[in-house]
Design a protein around this motif. Structure first.
Motif, PDB file in Angstrom:
ATOM      1  N   GLU A  95      44.912  70.616 -11.354  1.00 23.92           N
ATOM      2  CA  GLU A  95      45.189  71.344 -10.106  1.00 23.92           C
ATOM      3  C   GLU A  95      45.838  70.432  -9.070  1.00 23.92           C
ATOM      4  OE1 GLU A  95      42.298  71.347 -11.704  1.00 23.92           O
ATOM      5  OE2 GLU A  95      42.356  73.410 -12.513  1.00 23.92           O
ATOM      6  N   GLU A  96      45.323  69.187  -8.972  1.00 24.55           N
ATOM      7  CA  GLU A  96      45.902  68.242  -8.011  1.00 24.55           C
ATOM      8  C   GLU A  96      47.337  67.888  -8.393  1.00 24.55           C
ATOM      9  OE1 GLU A  96      42.317  65.528  -6.265  1.00 24.55           O
ATOM     10  OE2 GLU A  96      42.784  65.271  -8.396  1.00 24.55           O
ATOM     11  N   LYS A 152      49.426  69.712 -10.103  1.00 22.03           N
ATOM     12  CA  LYS A 152      50.268  70.881  -9.832  1.00 22.03           C
ATOM     13  C   LYS A 152      50.531  71.019  -8.334  1.00 22.03           C
ATOM     14  CE  LYS A 152      50.630  75.864 -10.613  1.00 22.03           C
ATOM     15  NZ  LYS A 152      49.982  77.077 -11.174  1.00 22.03           N
ATOM     16  N   SER A 153      49.523  70.752  -7.535  1.00 24.99           N
ATOM     17  CA  SER A 153      49.675  70.850  -6.083  1.00 24.99           C
ATOM     18  C   SER A 153      50.695  69.838  -5.569  1.00 24.99           C
ATOM     19  CB  SER A 153      48.322  70.628  -5.406  1.00 24.99           C
ATOM     20  OG  SER A 153      48.451  70.644  -4.011  1.00 24.99           O
ATOM     21  N   LEU A 154      50.625  68.609  -6.079  1.00 23.88           N
ATOM     22  CA  LEU A 154      51.579  67.574  -5.669  1.00 23.88           C
ATOM     23  C   LEU A 154      52.992  67.909  -6.124  1.00 23.88           C
ATOM     24  CD1 LEU A 154      49.452  64.383  -6.355  1.00 23.88           C
ATOM     25  CD2 LEU A 154      50.407  65.040  -4.138  1.00 23.88           C
ATOM     26  N   ASP A 155      53.090  68.507  -7.309  1.00 28.47           N
ATOM     27  CA  ASP A 155      54.396  68.904  -7.834  1.00 28.47           C
ATOM     28  C   ASP A 155      55.028  69.971  -6.931  1.00 28.47           C
ATOM     29  OD1 ASP A 155      56.504  68.889  -9.757  1.00 28.47           O
ATOM     30  OD2 ASP A 155      55.729  70.767 -10.565  1.00 28.47           O
ATOM     31  N   ILE A 156      54.228  70.956  -6.566  1.00 36.51           N
ATOM     32  CA  ILE A 156      54.715  72.017  -5.671  1.00 36.51           C
ATOM     33  C   ILE A 156      55.113  71.424  -4.319  1.00 36.51           C
ATOM     34  CG2 ILE A 156      54.026  74.086  -4.390  1.00 36.51           C
ATOM     35  CD1 ILE A 156      52.230  74.791  -6.799  1.00 36.51           C
ATOM     36  N   PHE A 157      54.288  70.475  -3.846  1.00 39.14           N
ATOM     37  CA  PHE A 157      54.520  69.853  -2.549  1.00 39.14           C
ATOM     38  C   PHE A 157      55.840  69.069  -2.520  1.00 39.14           C
ATOM     39  CE2 PHE A 157      53.439  66.020   0.175  1.00 39.14           C
ATOM     40  CZ  PHE A 157      53.715  66.642   1.370  1.00 39.14           C
ATOM     41  N   SER A 158      56.046  68.191  -3.513  1.00 40.22           N
ATOM     42  CA  SER A 158      57.271  67.376  -3.532  1.00 40.22           C
ATOM     43  C   SER A 158      58.506  68.239  -3.744  1.00 40.22           C
ATOM     44  CB  SER A 158      57.175  66.286  -4.608  1.00 40.22           C
ATOM     45  OG  SER A 158      57.037  66.847  -5.895  1.00 40.22           O
ATOM     46  N   ASN A 159      58.378  69.273  -4.567  1.00 40.18           N
ATOM     47  CA  ASN A 159      59.519  70.168  -4.792  1.00 40.18           C
ATOM     48  C   ASN A 159      59.832  71.008  -3.556  1.00 40.18           C
ATOM     49  OD1 ASN A 159      60.788  70.173  -7.583  1.00 40.18           O
ATOM     50  ND2 ASN A 159      58.608  70.094  -8.097  1.00 40.18           N
ATOM     51  N   THR A 179      41.229  63.177  -0.048  1.00 40.65           N
ATOM     52  CA  THR A 179      42.130  62.633  -1.061  1.00 40.65           C
ATOM     53  C   THR A 179      43.437  62.150  -0.438  1.00 40.65           C
ATOM     54  OG1 THR A 179      43.201  64.754  -1.526  1.00 40.65           O
ATOM     55  CG2 THR A 179      41.183  64.226  -2.766  1.00 40.65           C
ATOM     56  N   TYR A 180      44.107  61.282  -1.180  1.00 39.63           N
ATOM     57  CA  TYR A 180      45.422  60.781  -0.750  1.00 39.63           C
ATOM     58  C   TYR A 180      46.408  61.938  -0.627  1.00 39.63           C
ATOM     59  CZ  TYR A 180      49.859  58.182  -0.995  1.00 39.63           C
ATOM     60  OH  TYR A 180      51.114  57.699  -0.765  1.00 39.63           O
ATOM     61  N   ASP A 231      55.571  62.304  -5.225  1.00 38.38           N
ATOM     62  CA  ASP A 231      56.042  62.321  -6.613  1.00 38.38           C
ATOM     63  C   ASP A 231      55.442  61.170  -7.409  1.00 38.38           C
ATOM     64  OD1 ASP A 231      57.692  63.893  -8.344  1.00 38.38           O
ATOM     65  OD2 ASP A 231      59.068  62.190  -8.467  1.00 38.38           O
ATOM     66  N   GLU A 232      55.361  59.987  -6.787  1.00 36.96           N
ATOM     67  CA  GLU A 232      54.760  58.832  -7.463  1.00 36.96           C
ATOM     68  C   GLU A 232      53.278  59.078  -7.737  1.00 36.96           C
ATOM     69  OE1 GLU A 232      57.584  55.245  -5.611  1.00 36.96           O
ATOM     70  OE2 GLU A 232      55.581  55.623  -4.807  1.00 36.96           O
ATOM     71  N   GLN A 233      52.587  59.682  -6.791  1.00 37.21           N
ATOM     72  CA  GLN A 233      51.165  59.984  -6.973  1.00 37.21           C
ATOM     73  C   GLN A 233      50.973  60.967  -8.123  1.00 37.21           C
ATOM     74  OE1 GLN A 233      48.693  58.552  -5.627  1.00 37.21           O
ATOM     75  NE2 GLN A 233      46.914  59.911  -5.862  1.00 37.21           N
ATOM     76  N   ARG A 234      51.861  61.943  -8.196  1.00 37.18           N
ATOM     77  CA  ARG A 234      51.769  62.958  -9.259  1.00 37.18           C
ATOM     78  C   ARG A 234      51.964  62.324 -10.644  1.00 37.18           C
ATOM     79  NH1 ARG A 234      55.580  65.739 -12.090  1.00 37.18           N
ATOM     80  NH2 ARG A 234      57.269  64.863 -10.807  1.00 37.18           N
ATOM     81  N   LYS A 235      52.837  61.358 -10.753  1.00 38.12           N
ATOM     82  CA  LYS A 235      53.178  60.761 -12.047  1.00 38.12           C
ATOM     83  C   LYS A 235      52.258  59.616 -12.450  1.00 38.12           C
ATOM     84  CE  LYS A 235      58.108  61.867 -11.589  1.00 38.12           C
ATOM     85  NZ  LYS A 235      59.474  61.311 -11.407  1.00 38.12           N
ATOM     86  N   ASP A 236      51.455  59.121 -11.524  1.00 37.77           N
ATOM     87  CA  ASP A 236      50.603  57.966 -11.793  1.00 37.77           C
ATOM     88  C   ASP A 236      49.366  58.404 -12.578  1.00 37.77           C
ATOM     89  OD1 ASP A 236      49.221  55.613 -11.868  1.00 37.77           O
ATOM     90  OD2 ASP A 236      49.346  55.214  -9.713  1.00 37.77           O
ATOM     91  N   LYS A 237      49.315  58.019 -13.839  1.00 34.08           N
ATOM     92  CA  LYS A 237      48.216  58.444 -14.718  1.00 34.08           C
ATOM     93  C   LYS A 237      46.914  57.698 -14.433  1.00 34.08           C
ATOM     94  CE  LYS A 237      51.330  59.810 -18.460  1.00 34.08           C
ATOM     95  NZ  LYS A 237      51.731  59.606 -19.871  1.00 34.08           N
ATOM     96  N   LYS A 238      46.995  56.608 -13.676  1.00 32.35           N
ATOM     97  CA  LYS A 238      45.795  55.826 -13.376  1.00 32.35           C
ATOM     98  C   LYS A 238      44.893  56.521 -12.365  1.00 32.35           C
ATOM     99  CE  LYS A 238      48.212  51.418 -14.113  1.00 32.35           C
ATOM    100  NZ  LYS A 238      48.651  50.154 -13.469  1.00 32.35           N
TER     101      LYS A 238
END
Length: 642
Positions: free
Chosen positions: A121-122, A124-131, A214-215, A108-115
């Motif tokens: 696509e990445e 969205k993938s992280l969002d699906i993964f954490s959910n 990728t991370y 979730d932190e990776q998904r929200k980190d704008k840096k």
């Protein structure tokens, strides 16, 4: 297989356990709290990463199988929307839950980190993964939100686990423990969270140098691996079989602590119907041994294992050997007749009452149980013995507080004997007395004092307790070496660094433990010299530096011979005056030591000293006198109790 048992084994992957059929796992009341330490957590994590392999054909990280063990449950595995009591495997399931929570947070932190400049696509993938972790593994999938449950629920520390796993942002970092189990939960979660950080995870999962991984891919590989291990689920529907299994597990090498076995035996005898008093009493014991809140700073908790050891030695007849074996001999494993059950209920009630003593000793009641006139002094003794780590005195102190709270020992007498034990412990540490000599004596007198408290009447108990205390002091004093003044001087010189006191926090001599030791000595000797108690309950005292406190290492101004227990108001008025100028203020002090200094012209002699060497000699001589007074106080064979 046990006669009449109904084992039904199921081979499953971990991924098929969490969120399966909207089932969830409850850790039942008789099970031990979460107890995995650093070694267990490291092994768990190492097992995960060591089984992730680089697949050359697919150019990606892939999981590999391994066997995680057996999990024993109470319930029917084929049923949906059902809670399973975990008979064996609760440590692994809880650890798995914490790991999934840390994995979800990192994704979730990776998904929200704008840096990170991630593609849509990445993200969205992280969002699906954490959910997916949240809604399929960590929680059940009910349609009605109010019916959604966490897939793992523990008895002690469930709120802490929820904060760690589900708190938004960095709020989880504010989670503070109130007991051992909660500390273990926090330590495990923080370890996983740190290990799943980008740099740490890159080191854990080796990939070919020419491949860009990728991370997010590494996180997903960790998830796939943790879901991959095989377990054998054995579901048991017979209530009667549960306790047999529980005992069998411990007879085959998977040993629980004695206290967990005692708890199980108590719960076997005192059933949950019609009202689960045993569970409530046990929970009350744990609350009494915990912190009052997570904001209590350095205030300690006491492990329930340590408490029961102290409690048993104080209150029970059979005190040799294994604690659980002693319990079985006295109370049995699964009693059903009314007299036996009543006996066990009285035992549990006594344990609950005795646990309150530890709550009061550790300040969970803000020491309000103690008489207001002596409260601050009793508190000072209790906290000093804790801070100076005189843990051997804990059983003895607990039974003295028990005597006070049962009104067979007055507050003044309690203060006197606590002063004595603290002074005695300081002298013992000076003389390097072997701990075994003290432990056995403390145990003996703890038991004798508890028995004295329970005589036929309050008057008889009071006399017996006083007599026992006086006998105890004679016995304890016999252990101390016979010192003359030269011996005291020699021993003090070897340890004088521990008896320095400065308020200069940036000075090398500043040490809180030393401050506690010195304050205790000065306060105890003051109280011992006071025949009539005339200090108001709100009266404040300070440590006075006769020569002003210098910010210099090894300064003679830090030595105990330059210190005086003085009323705070007088101490404030003295400020940094010269010793002779303080004479008029010392005259107003209640402390007889202040008048003694005036009588022997100590302040004038220090003020008129020709050089630093003469000042040091004067301060050293007074230091020796103070330590000699402390030694003689500890050697005193009788406390004058009224």
């Amino acid at each position: 297989m046990m006669p009449g048992s109904d084992f039904t084994p199921h081979v499953e992957n971990i991924g098929n356990i969490f969120g399966r059929n909207d089932n969830w796992f409850e850790i039942p009341r008789y099970q031990r709290d979460y107890a995995w330490g650093n070694d267990n957590i490291k092994t768990f994590y190492k097992d995960i990463v060591s089984h992730i392999e680089w697949n050359k054909d697919e150019n990606q990280l892939k999981p590999s199988p391994y066997f995680l063990g057996t999990i024993l449950l109470h319930g029917k595995w084929d049923n949906s929307h059902e809670a399973f009591d975990v008979i064996d495997g609760q440590q692994r399931l809880t650890t798995m839950y914490l790991f999934l929570g840390a994995l979800m947070r990192r994704a979730d932190e990776q998904r929200k980190d704008k840096k990170n400049n991630q593609s849509p696509e990445e993200i969205k993938s992280l969002d699906i993964f954490s959910n997916r972790i949240l809604n399929q593994d960590l929680k059940t999938q009910e349609l009605v939100a109010s019916k959604v449950k966490n897939t793992v629920n523990i008895d002690t520390g469930n709120n802490v686990m929820e904060h760690l796993v589900f708190d938004e942002g960095d709020k989880w970092l504010e989670t503070r423990p109130c007991c051992d189990a909660e500390q273990h939960l926090i330590d495990a979660y923080r370890y996983f969270y740190d290990k799943l950080a980008p740099n740490a995870l890159s080191k854990s999962l080796d990939c070919p140098d020419d491949m860009t991984v990728t991370y997010a891919s590494r996180l997903m590989a960790m998830y796939e691996q943790v879901m991959y291990p095989t377990v054998i689920i054995i579901a048991v529907t017979s209530e009667h079989t549960i306790n047999e299994i529980f005992e069998a597990i411990n007879s085959k090498g998977r040993h629980l602590e004695d206290v967990d076995l005692i708890k199980n035996a108590i719960f076997n005898s005192i059933g949950p119907q019609p009202h689960d008093n045993a569970k409530e009493d046990w929970a009350e014991i744990k609350r009494n041994l915990s912190k009052k809140s997570s904001n209590d700073g350095d205030r300690p908790w006491l492990s329930i294992d340590k408490f029961f050891s102290v409690f048993w030695n104080a209150t029970q007849q059979k005190v040799s050997g294994n604690l659980y074996a002693n319990y079985l001999m006295e109370y049995g494993n699964e009693s059903s007749d009314k007299d036996s059950i009543d006996k066990i209920k009285k035992f549990l009630q006594l344990a609950k009452d005795y646990s309150k003593i530890f709550a009061d000793m550790n300040g969970l009641s803000n020491y309000l149980c103690f008489h207001k006139e002596y409260r601050e002094y009793i508190k000072a003794d209790l906290t000093a013995m804790r801070d100076l780590k005189f843990t051997q005195t804990t059983p003895l102190v607990s039974v003295l507080v028990w005597a006070y709270e049962n009104r067979v020992l007055s507050a003044r007498d309690l203060l006197k004997i606590l002063d004595y034990l603290l002074a005695y412990s300081i002298v013992c540490s000076l003389s390097k007395i072997h701990s075994n000599k003290l432990t056995m004596r403390y145990r003996k007198w703890t038991r004798k004092l508890f028995l004295s408290c329970n005589s036929s009447s309050k008057g008889v108990s009071t006399k017996k307790v006083r007599d026992a205390i006086n006998e105890m002091q004679v016995d304890l004093a016999s252990v101390l070496p016979s010192w003359n003044k030269e011996d005291v001087i020699r021993v003090f010189r070897e340890n004088e660094q521990e008896y320095s006191y400065t308020n200069k926090t940036d000075c090398d001599d500043y040490d809180r433990k030393n401050q506690t030791r010195v304050r205790s000595i000065l306060r105890i000797l003051y109280i011992n010299n006071v025949d009539k108690w005339d200090a108001p309950s709100n009266f404040k005292w300070n440590v006075e530096h006769i020569l002003p406190d210098k910010n210099i290492s090894w300064s003679e101004t830090h030595q105990i011979g330059n210190l005086l227990w003085l009323e705070k108001q007088i101490n404030t008025e003295c400020k940094n005056d010269n010793p002779e100028d303080k004479t008029i203020r010392y005259k107003d002090s209640r402390n007889p030591e202040a008048n003694k200094l005036l009588g022997n012209n100590f302040l004038q002699r220090v003020d008129n000293a020709k050089n630093d060497s003469e000042i040091k000699r004067l301060i050293d001589d007074r230091s020796y006198e103070i330590i000699l007074d402390l030694y003689q106080f500890a050697r005193n064979k009788k406390t004058n109790m009224k």
